[in-house]
Design a protein around this motif. Structure first.
Motif, PDB file in Angstrom:
ATOM      1  N   LEU A  64      40.908  55.873 -33.658  1.00  0.00           N
ATOM      2  CA  LEU A  64      39.863  56.831 -33.331  1.00  0.00           C
ATOM      3  C   LEU A  64      40.435  57.988 -32.525  1.00  0.00           C
ATOM      4  CD1 LEU A  64      36.731  57.412 -33.087  1.00  0.00           C
ATOM      5  CD2 LEU A  64      36.905  56.228 -30.902  1.00  0.00           C
ATOM      6  N   HIS A  65      40.090  59.189 -32.938  1.00  0.00           N
ATOM      7  CA  HIS A  65      40.439  60.392 -32.196  1.00  0.00           C
ATOM      8  C   HIS A  65      39.124  61.046 -31.793  1.00  0.00           C
ATOM      9  CE1 HIS A  65      44.706  60.347 -33.347  1.00  0.00           C
ATOM     10  NE2 HIS A  65      44.258  59.837 -34.475  1.00  0.00           N
ATOM     11  N   LEU A  66      38.799  61.021 -30.501  1.00  0.00           N
ATOM     12  CA  LEU A  66      37.604  61.698 -30.007  1.00  0.00           C
ATOM     13  C   LEU A  66      37.965  63.142 -29.705  1.00  0.00           C
ATOM     14  CD1 LEU A  66      36.121  59.085 -27.540  1.00  0.00           C
ATOM     15  CD2 LEU A  66      35.189  59.777 -29.731  1.00  0.00           C
ATOM     16  N   MET A  67      37.188  64.064 -30.232  1.00  0.00           N
ATOM     17  CA  MET A  67      37.480  65.472 -30.073  1.00  0.00           C
ATOM     18  C   MET A  67      36.584  66.093 -29.006  1.00  0.00           C
ATOM     19  SD  MET A  67      39.717  65.047 -32.223  1.00  0.00           S
ATOM     20  CE  MET A  67      40.550  66.540 -32.568  1.00  0.00           C
ATOM     21  N   CYS A  68      37.144  67.035 -28.263  1.00  0.00           N
ATOM     22  CA  CYS A  68      36.424  67.751 -27.213  1.00  0.00           C
ATOM     23  C   CYS A  68      35.234  68.498 -27.819  1.00  0.00           C
ATOM     24  CB  CYS A  68      37.368  68.728 -26.518  1.00  0.00           C
ATOM     25  SG  CYS A  68      36.592  69.760 -25.242  1.00  0.00           S
ATOM     26  N   ALA A  69      34.064  68.321 -27.227  1.00  0.00           N
ATOM     27  CA  ALA A  69      32.849  68.975 -27.714  1.00  0.00           C
ATOM     28  C   ALA A  69      32.914  70.491 -27.561  1.00  0.00           C
ATOM     29  CB  ALA A  69      31.640  68.435 -26.965  1.00  0.00           C
ATOM     30  N   LEU A  70      33.813  70.979 -26.711  1.00  0.00           N
ATOM     31  CA  LEU A  70      33.895  72.415 -26.470  1.00  0.00           C
ATOM     32  C   LEU A  70      34.939  73.103 -27.347  1.00  0.00           C
ATOM     33  CD1 LEU A  70      32.341  74.299 -24.616  1.00  0.00           C
ATOM     34  CD2 LEU A  70      34.180  74.079 -22.967  1.00  0.00           C
ATOM     35  N   CYS A  71      36.149  72.553 -27.397  1.00  0.00           N
ATOM     36  CA  CYS A  71      37.228  73.262 -28.101  1.00  0.00           C
ATOM     37  C   CYS A  71      37.779  72.530 -29.325  1.00  0.00           C
ATOM     38  CB  CYS A  71      38.364  73.568 -27.134  1.00  0.00           C
ATOM     39  SG  CYS A  71      39.293  72.113 -26.607  1.00  0.00           S
ATOM     40  N   GLY A  72      37.415  71.266 -29.508  1.00  0.00           N
ATOM     41  CA  GLY A  72      37.910  70.512 -30.657  1.00  0.00           C
ATOM     42  C   GLY A  72      39.259  69.849 -30.450  1.00  0.00           C
ATOM     43  N   ALA A  73      39.855  70.010 -29.271  1.00  0.00           N
ATOM     44  CA  ALA A  73      41.127  69.332 -28.974  1.00  0.00           C
ATOM     45  C   ALA A  73      40.860  67.836 -28.791  1.00  0.00           C
ATOM     46  CB  ALA A  73      41.746  69.905 -27.706  1.00  0.00           C
ATOM     47  N   GLN A  74      41.899  67.043 -28.907  1.00  0.00           N
ATOM     48  CA  GLN A  74      41.744  65.603 -28.728  1.00  0.00           C
ATOM     49  C   GLN A  74      41.377  65.282 -27.283  1.00  0.00           C
ATOM     50  OE1 GLN A  74      44.272  62.704 -30.804  1.00  0.00           O
ATOM     51  NE2 GLN A  74      44.895  62.066 -28.765  1.00  0.00           N
ATOM     52  N   ALA A  75      40.269  64.594 -27.089  1.00  0.00           N
ATOM     53  CA  ALA A  75      39.830  64.169 -25.758  1.00  0.00           C
ATOM     54  C   ALA A  75      40.350  62.776 -25.451  1.00  0.00           C
ATOM     55  CB  ALA A  75      38.306  64.199 -25.666  1.00  0.00           C
ATOM     56  N   ALA A  76      40.414  61.927 -26.460  1.00  0.00           N
ATOM     57  CA  ALA A  76      40.889  60.560 -26.271  1.00  0.00           C
ATOM     58  C   ALA A  76      41.309  59.991 -27.618  1.00  0.00           C
ATOM     59  CB  ALA A  76      39.800  59.691 -25.658  1.00  0.00           C
ATOM     60  N   GLN A  77      42.193  59.028 -27.558  1.00  0.00           N
ATOM     61  CA  GLN A  77      42.618  58.320 -28.754  1.00  0.00           C
ATOM     62  C   GLN A  77      42.588  56.832 -28.459  1.00  0.00           C
ATOM     63  OE1 GLN A  77      46.477  59.399 -30.228  1.00  0.00           O
ATOM     64  NE2 GLN A  77      46.426  57.875 -31.828  1.00  0.00           N
ATOM     65  N   ARG A  78      42.104  56.066 -29.412  1.00  0.00           N
ATOM     66  CA  ARG A  78      42.053  54.615 -29.299  1.00  0.00           C
ATOM     67  C   ARG A  78      42.532  54.011 -30.607  1.00  0.00           C
ATOM     68  NH1 ARG A  78      40.957  56.213 -24.967  1.00  0.00           N
ATOM     69  NH2 ARG A  78      39.361  55.568 -23.521  1.00  0.00           N
ATOM     70  N   GLU A  79      43.279  52.930 -30.494  1.00  0.00           N
ATOM     71  CA  GLU A  79      43.625  52.151 -31.677  1.00  0.00           C
ATOM     72  C   GLU A  79      43.437  50.687 -31.330  1.00  0.00           C
ATOM     73  OE1 GLU A  79      47.079  51.172 -34.957  1.00  0.00           O
ATOM     74  OE2 GLU A  79      47.385  52.864 -33.592  1.00  0.00           O
ATOM     75  N   LEU A  80      42.785  49.986 -32.209  1.00  0.00           N
ATOM     76  CA  LEU A  80      42.534  48.563 -32.037  1.00  0.00           C
ATOM     77  C   LEU A  80      43.052  47.855 -33.282  1.00  0.00           C
ATOM     78  CD1 LEU A  80      41.172  46.540 -30.116  1.00  0.00           C
ATOM     79  CD2 LEU A  80      39.064  46.880 -31.406  1.00  0.00           C
ATOM     80  N   ALA A  81      44.100  47.046 -33.107  1.00  0.00           N
ATOM     81  CA  ALA A  81      44.715  46.338 -34.231  1.00  0.00           C
ATOM     82  C   ALA A  81      44.447  44.840 -34.107  1.00  0.00           C
ATOM     83  CB  ALA A  81      46.218  46.593 -34.262  1.00  0.00           C
ATOM     84  N   PRO A  82      44.105  44.190 -35.217  1.00  0.00           N
ATOM     85  CA  PRO A  82      43.797  42.759 -35.171  1.00  0.00           C
ATOM     86  C   PRO A  82      45.035  41.894 -34.953  1.00  0.00           C
ATOM     87  CG  PRO A  82      43.509  43.612 -37.404  1.00  0.00           C
ATOM     88  CD  PRO A  82      43.927  44.763 -36.542  1.00  0.00           C
ATOM     89  N   PRO A  83      44.816  40.637 -34.610  1.00  0.00           N
ATOM     90  CA  PRO A  83      45.940  39.717 -34.439  1.00  0.00           C
ATOM     91  C   PRO A  83      46.854  39.726 -35.670  1.00  0.00           C
ATOM     92  CG  PRO A  83      43.916  38.670 -33.714  1.00  0.00           C
ATOM     93  CD  PRO A  83      43.531  39.972 -34.366  1.00  0.00           C
ATOM     94  N   ARG A  84      48.135  39.602 -35.391  1.00  0.00           N
ATOM     95  CA  ARG A  84      49.180  39.518 -36.405  1.00  0.00           C
ATOM     96  C   ARG A  84      49.359  40.781 -37.252  1.00  0.00           C
ATOM     97  NH1 ARG A  84      47.237  35.358 -34.930  1.00  0.00           N
ATOM     98  NH2 ARG A  84      47.702  33.198 -34.989  1.00  0.00           N
ATOM     99  N   GLN A  85      48.800  41.904 -36.796  1.00  0.00           N
ATOM    100  CA  GLN A  85      48.962  43.176 -37.503  1.00  0.00           C
ATOM    101  C   GLN A  85      49.602  44.191 -36.552  1.00  0.00           C
ATOM    102  OE1 GLN A  85      48.174  43.648 -40.758  1.00  0.00           O
ATOM    103  NE2 GLN A  85      47.560  41.499 -40.829  1.00  0.00           N
ATOM    104  N   SER A  86      50.495  44.998 -37.077  1.00  0.00           N
ATOM    105  CA  SER A  86      51.103  46.054 -36.265  1.00  0.00           C
ATOM    106  C   SER A  86      50.166  47.250 -36.225  1.00  0.00           C
ATOM    107  CB  SER A  86      52.439  46.492 -36.872  1.00  0.00           C
ATOM    108  OG  SER A  86      53.366  45.450 -36.787  1.00  0.00           O
TER     109      SER A  86
END
Length: 135
Positions: free
Chosen positions: A11-33
């Motif tokens: 997930l890339h959350l984008m800034c509501a004002l300028c569209g730049a990345q506000a936050a990034q999240r990655e969630l990977a399941p067990p046994r997966q890179s």
């Protein structure tokens, strides 16, 4: 009621004002890179391999106030909290319930995320969004 498992996501959350990345999240399941694995240098891959418990979910976080590097192990219950926090519609309340550091850039007053350039911090004061709401 049947329990729905957490979902793998990037997930890339984008800034509501300028569209730049506000936050990034990655969630990977067990046994997966993680998806990022292929872009990491050897040192990051080694840190990941040394810290990964293959029976647990893997969480990577990057935002304006927090970065956990190559990531960390999280329980299935915690993974479900993160997954639920970012389902549509993405709101401050959903994200806040997941107890995320700095609420993934979301402002409680605006119900929108902002990037590091739009959260201002005066010395000795709390951060404020572009509309003056404090964190």
């Amino acid at each position: 009621m049947r329990q729905i498992p957490a979902a793998w996501f990037v997930l890339h959350l984008m800034c509501a004002l300028c569209g730049a990345q506000a936050a990034q999240r990655e969630l990977a399941p067990p046994r997966q890179s993680p998806v990022r694995w292929l872009r990491w240098n050897r040192a990051s891959q080694d840190l990941y391999a040394a810290g990964r418990d293959p029976s647990m979910w893997w969480l990577i976080v990057a935002s304006e106030r927090y970065d956990n590097g190559p990531g960390e192990n999280v329980t299935a219950e915690r993974a479900k909290q993160f997954s639920d926090a970012f389902h549509h519609p993405r709101t401050y309340q959903r994200v806040h319930r997941a107890d995320l550091y700095s609420d993934a850039g979301f402002c409680a007053g605006c119900d929108a995320p902002y990037c590091e350039h739009h959260w201002t911090r005066a010395p000795g004061e709390r951060a404020s969004c572009p509309h003056g709401h404090q964190r």
